[in-house]
Design an enzyme around this catalytic site. Structure first.
Site, PDB file in Angstrom:
ATOM      1  N   CYS A 198       8.058  -2.935  -1.252  1.00 48.61           N
ATOM      2  CA  CYS A 198       7.441  -1.618  -1.388  1.00 48.61           C
ATOM      3  C   CYS A 198       7.678  -0.801  -0.118  1.00 48.61           C
ATOM      4  O   CYS A 198       8.001   0.390  -0.184  1.00 48.61           O
ATOM      5  CB  CYS A 198       5.947  -1.755  -1.662  1.00 48.61           C
TER       6      CYS A 198
ATOM      7  N   CYS B 197      -0.654  -5.319  -5.890  1.00 45.33           N
ATOM      8  CA  CYS B 197      -1.293  -4.129  -6.449  1.00 45.33           C
ATOM      9  C   CYS B 197      -1.023  -3.957  -7.939  1.00 45.33           C
ATOM     10  O   CYS B 197      -1.862  -3.432  -8.671  1.00 45.33           O
ATOM     11  CB  CYS B 197      -0.863  -2.881  -5.675  1.00 45.33           C
TER      12      CYS B 197
END
Length: 370
Positions: free
Chosen positions: A101, A199
């Site tokens: 990410c 997440c």
């Protein structure tokens, strides 16, 4: 400077943005919407992508008096982070989605878009320090609060992106100091719990998430001699060093627990053995990103997990391959292909590479584990 502050909806990014405002920068806040299927509320969600988080980010921007926008990066996130996560596990490797990410979203897509819009830098709430040498070279260092240090997951960004980054929380002594500052500033997120785990796996069930993407793929669990000890529903659900979830009916000869030694996706097999067989004496890695000149052999400290210890080692770089020999064999256990190997010199990040193999230091099956 014109600064784009990434607001996750948490306390760290809010205080980082506030400090950027205090420093006199022209700050604009942006929240990255990364998932189209994120939970509406944080209850039961362990990540950082809920709709509630977007609302918390907006309220923080209001308190700071800065413009606020939401950027939909969900398609890019799915293509580069989620898809990579699934593909790596399917290939028998162990990825770190936070590293990906930071590589593809926060310090690629976000930063590139910010620069295109005329911003000079991106500000985030990461705990890491940037030090500038007399010649202007910027170095990435561990945070003052080693318990919160995030330099490991930032190491993949490289020097060019580091030059356009700001980490205002690098010198914070403790997370409690950040929360106290948020409360003093009237930020409602001051007592908000930290996000953790992956997440995009809101309930924390990584195996269940992978099964929903890859389906049932039954196979065998074997020992180092190839003796079948049990069955599994998908080799992708296992990683080197794992103990739980093996469901092996037959106990080991010595009565001790067994751990995953390797995952063989071609044969759809999981190989298990003793804890001693997890001990590593060297690591091989590629796709290196360097913050310093790296040639030949040099001493360093190797870290292979975000919250793991760094151990003394010597690295040798040749033809794009990084060979890292531990000064003390067995100082690391259970190193898996796909993990991020970050090299340090004291607090300074020297570089990062992706583990391709680990040489085990003991046991009958010692050798390169791929």
């Amino acid at each position: 400077m014109r600064v784009l502050a990434a607001l996750s909806g948490g306390v760290d990014s809010a205080v980082a943005a506030a400090r950027a405002v205090d420093a006199g920068h022209d700050v604009v806040g942006v929240h990255m919407a990364l998932s189209r299927t994120r939970d509406q509320f944080r209850t039961g969600s362990r990540g950082c992508c809920s709709i509630e988080d977007a609302g918390d980010a907006r309220r923080a921007a209001d308190v700071l008096g800065i413009p606020y926008y939401v950027w939909d990066l969900s398609e890019r996130f799915e293509e580069t982070v989620v898809a990579d996560f699934v593909a790596e596990y399917e290939a028998g490797r162990t990825p770190n989605p936070c590293v990906r990410c930071n590589e593809h979203i926060k310090f690629a897509t976000l930063l590139d878009k910010a620069v295109a819009l005329g911003f000079d830098a991106v500000c985030t709430g990461h705990y890491a320090r940037i030090e500038t040498r007399p010649d202007g070279t910027r170095e990435l260092h561990r945070a003052r609060d080693l318990a919160k240090d995030q330099s490991y997951v930032l190491a993949v960004m490289g020097p060019e992106r580091l030059a356009r980054s700001m980490f205002p929380l690098g010198d914070v002594a403790t997370k409690e100091e950040t929360r106290a500052e948020a409360a003093a500033r009237g930020l409602s997120v001051s007592a908000k719990p930290d996000s953790y785990d992956i997440c995009f796996v809101a309930d924390g069930d990584t195996q269940g998430f992978l099964r929903s993407r890859l389906g049932s793929q039954p196979g065998e669990i074997v020992d180092g001699s190839g003796v079948v000890l049990g069955q599994h529903d998908g080799a992708y659900a296992f990683t080197v060093g794992q103990r739980k979830g093996l469901s092996i009916g037959r106990p080991a000869a010595d009565g001790k627990p067994r751990y995953v030694l390797s995952v063989e996706p071609v044969d759809n097999r999981v190989v298990v053995g003793s804890a001693d067989e997890l001990a590593v004496q060297a690591v091989q890695a590629d796709r290196a990103v360097w913050f310093a000149e790296a040639d030949g052999s040099f001493p360093c400290a190797l870290q292979v997990r975000a919250h793991g210890d760094a151990v003394p080692a010597h690295a040798t770089v040749q033809d794009g391959v990084v060979e890292i020999a531990l000064d003390q064999a067995g100082a690391l256990r259970g190193v898996a292909p796909g993990q991020s190997a970050v090299l340090y010199d004291g607090t300074r990040v020297l570089g990062q590479a992706t583990v391709t193999a680990a040489l085990r230091s003991s046991g009958a099956t010692s050798g390169l584990v791929r």
